[in-house]
Design a protein around this motif. Structure first.
Motif, PDB file in Angstrom:
ATOM      1  N   ARG A  87      -4.886  23.165  19.117  1.00  0.00           N
ATOM      2  CA  ARG A  87      -5.047  23.910  17.874  1.00  0.00           C
ATOM      3  C   ARG A  87      -3.693  23.930  17.176  1.00  0.00           C
ATOM      4  NH1 ARG A  87      -5.888  28.246  14.636  1.00  0.00           N
ATOM      5  NH2 ARG A  87      -8.144  28.162  14.814  1.00  0.00           N
TER       6      ARG A  87
ATOM      7  N   THR B 219      -1.492  25.033  13.198  1.00  0.00           N
ATOM      8  CA  THR B 219      -1.537  25.535  11.823  1.00  0.00           C
ATOM      9  C   THR B 219      -0.560  24.722  10.972  1.00  0.00           C
ATOM     10  OG1 THR B 219       0.032  27.214  12.511  1.00  0.00           O
ATOM     11  CG2 THR B 219      -2.223  27.926  12.204  1.00  0.00           C
TER      12      THR B 219
ATOM     13  N   GLY C  67      -5.758  25.516  11.388  1.00  0.00           N
ATOM     14  CA  GLY C  67      -5.703  26.512  10.320  1.00  0.00           C
ATOM     15  C   GLY C  67      -4.694  26.019   9.293  1.00  0.00           C
TER      16      GLY C  67
ATOM     17  N   ASP D 118      -1.970  26.067  21.615  1.00  0.00           N
ATOM     18  CA  ASP D 118      -1.906  26.475  20.212  1.00  0.00           C
ATOM     19  C   ASP D 118      -0.471  26.192  19.755  1.00  0.00           C
ATOM     20  OD1 ASP D 118      -1.882  27.770  17.798  1.00  0.00           O
ATOM     21  OD2 ASP D 118      -2.197  29.775  18.612  1.00  0.00           O
TER      22      ASP D 118
ATOM     23  N   GLN E 228       2.935  23.061  11.392  1.00  0.00           N
ATOM     24  CA  GLN E 228       3.304  23.335   9.991  1.00  0.00           C
ATOM     25  C   GLN E 228       3.366  22.117   9.071  1.00  0.00           C
ATOM     26  OE1 GLN E 228       2.586  26.113   9.906  1.00  0.00           O
ATOM     27  NE2 GLN E 228       3.701  27.539  11.174  1.00  0.00           N
TER      28      GLN E 228
ATOM     29  N   PRO F  81       1.843  25.663  16.539  1.00  0.00           N
ATOM     30  CA  PRO F  81       1.981  25.689  15.073  1.00  0.00           C
ATOM     31  C   PRO F  81       2.909  24.559  14.617  1.00  0.00           C
ATOM     32  CG  PRO F  81       2.720  27.755  16.110  1.00  0.00           C
ATOM     33  CD  PRO F  81       2.586  26.736  17.183  1.00  0.00           C
TER      34      PRO F  81
END
Ligand code: SF4
Length: 443
Positions: free
Chosen positions: A298, A300, A329, A258, A262, A260
């Protein structure tokens, strides 16, 4: 037993990291003989564990405090919003005490002052793993607090301070205890998992008679010794993350990252003050997939960050196409009170932000769907979360609880044979945009 135990009401808001704080406080309360009650009017005192990450969370936290004040009146506030005490005091001058995140002692002191604990600690009332707010078969394992980065959209470092890592042996002992008490999946969380141990200069400790350094690779090596899935959250794509991927290929930790990211555009990443540029991320992803083809990625993203041009947004869409991430996400940028990014020029108008968010989600939805579809016909290991009369629900190694998809397992025998926490092999029959559907395979 003699007189009734003193009663504490508990409201827990916020992210998985706040949940870990709540669990610690609840465990301590229970250890001291307090009863945790589900209603305000029964409680001698109410603890509200708040979140203060985005404005919506601040409002939700203030509402929760307001409700507890109105219904009960004896309220102890803790958690992220507690770090901005003035916000709370302005509205609720009569709260009993306010403390910041991880300040368990202040919470306990305030509870003691309001209603003293019973004489003997009922330590034996505790289940061996403490009180978990998550189902018994998975648990969050918090490895550090705070963060050394200064991303311009984030106020966590100003609320939680710089990185403080827990020594590796302490984390491994906690993990061991959790697994002994029936936990089958450990979710490693922190603000920046890849930075684990930097603040301790990678201090060496001993666990099970062997040396382990307080750093990500050794932590994963240790967790890999336990009979549970280990899932890594909030990992930044630093070069040393490459060392973890072989452990994934060996089955020591789940092939799941995971990260992130951005954004992918170097200028926007710079405005965000994020480490690593988009181009390097793509190289990294390719290298990870080469050494561990089954890895699930994954991430975000934030769209509509101040100054983001149409061309930069398009570049982000192209990045999505190239990266083919499994789960994504996304948020439209929303200013957080106190964040540096609020002072950046050229904010993106609200309707344009929403439009970009939609385009982004549409692009990714197709990719996620395609990647899920590729699993049809395969055998997947599934951890069962819930068992219904004809369908059991679980997750494959590619699905984190709460945020990813599910695997629905249908089998006439599902209801009788399976129980939550079981690990079974499932043949995948079909997929949709988020979830997989399959049947129990003969073991
Ligand atoms: S890495 Fe950035 S976004 Fe994450 S907690 Fe640290 S400062 Fe905030």
């Amino acid at each position: 037993m003699s007189h009734a135990a003193p009663k504490v009401g508990f409201v827990s808001l916020g992210c998985p990291k706040a949940l870990v704080d709540s669990e610690r406080i609840l465990t301590q309360l229970r250890a001291e003989g307090y009863a945790v009650v589900p209603s305000y009017d029964d409680a001698d005192v109410v603890v509200v564990n708040t979140c203060g990450f985005i404005d919506a969370a601040v409002e939700e936290s203030l509402d929760a405090i307001g409700e507890a004040m109105a219904e009960n009146g004896k309220v102890v506030v803790t958690g992220c919003l507690g770090a901005r005490a003035h916000l709370i005091k302005e509205r609720f001058p009569d709260v009993l005490s306010i403390s910041g995140p991880q300040d368990y002692q202040s919470v306990m002191k305030a509870v003691h002052a309001q209603v003293p604990p019973k004489h003997d600690p009922f330590l034996d009332l505790l289940p061996p793993q403490g009180i978990k707010l998550t189902p018994r078969h998975y648990a969050y394992l918090k490895i550090s607090e705070g963060c050394n980065h200064r991303c311009t959209f984030c106020i966590i470092p100003s609320m939680r301070g710089d990185l403080v890592s827990r020594p590796v042996d302490e984390v491994l002992i906690e993990a061991e205890k959790l697994v002994r008490s029936g936990v089958r999946e450990l979710l490693v969380v922190s603000q920046d998992t890849s930075a684990y141990g930097v603040d301790t200069r990678y201090a060496s400790r001993e666990w099970r008679g062997e040396k382990y350094q307080t750093r990500m690779r050794d932590l994963c090596r240790g967790l890999g010794e336990l009979d549970a899935w280990t899932r890594l959250h909030y990992v930044y794509p630093y070069p040393h993350v490459d060392d973890i991927v072989p452990l994934m290929a060996e089955g020591k930790v789940l092939p799941y990252l995971d990260i992130p990211m951005q954004h992918s555009n170097p200028r926007i990443l710079k405005l965000m003050k994020r480490p690593a540029s988009g181009e390097k991320n793509l190289d990294r992803i390719q290298a990870w997939r080469a050494s561990c083809p089954e890895i699930t990625l994954r991430s975000t993203f934030i769209v509509g960050f101040p100054g983001e041009t149409e061309a930069e947004f398009e570049e982000l869409l192209q990045f999505l196409q190239a990266a083919q991430l499994d789960r994504v996400g996304a948020f439209a940028y929303s200013p957080v009170a106190g964040a540096k990014a609020n002072d950046l020029p050229d904010p993106v108008p609200e309707d344009l932000k929403q439009d970009r968010l939609e385009r982004f989600m549409k692009t990714q939805a197709k990719i996620s769907k395609k990647r899920l579809k590729a699993k049809v016909g395969t055998l997947q290991q599934v951890l069962i979360d819930e068992v219904g009369p004809s369908v059991a629900t679980g997750r494959s190694r590619a699905d984190a609880p709460e945020i990813d998809g599910k695997v629905y397992v249908s089998a006439a025998v599902a209801g009788t044979r399976l129980k939550p926490g079981d690990r079974v092999m499932v043949r995948i029959d079909r997929s949709d945009q988020h979830d997989l559907f399959g049947t129990l395979a003969e073991s």
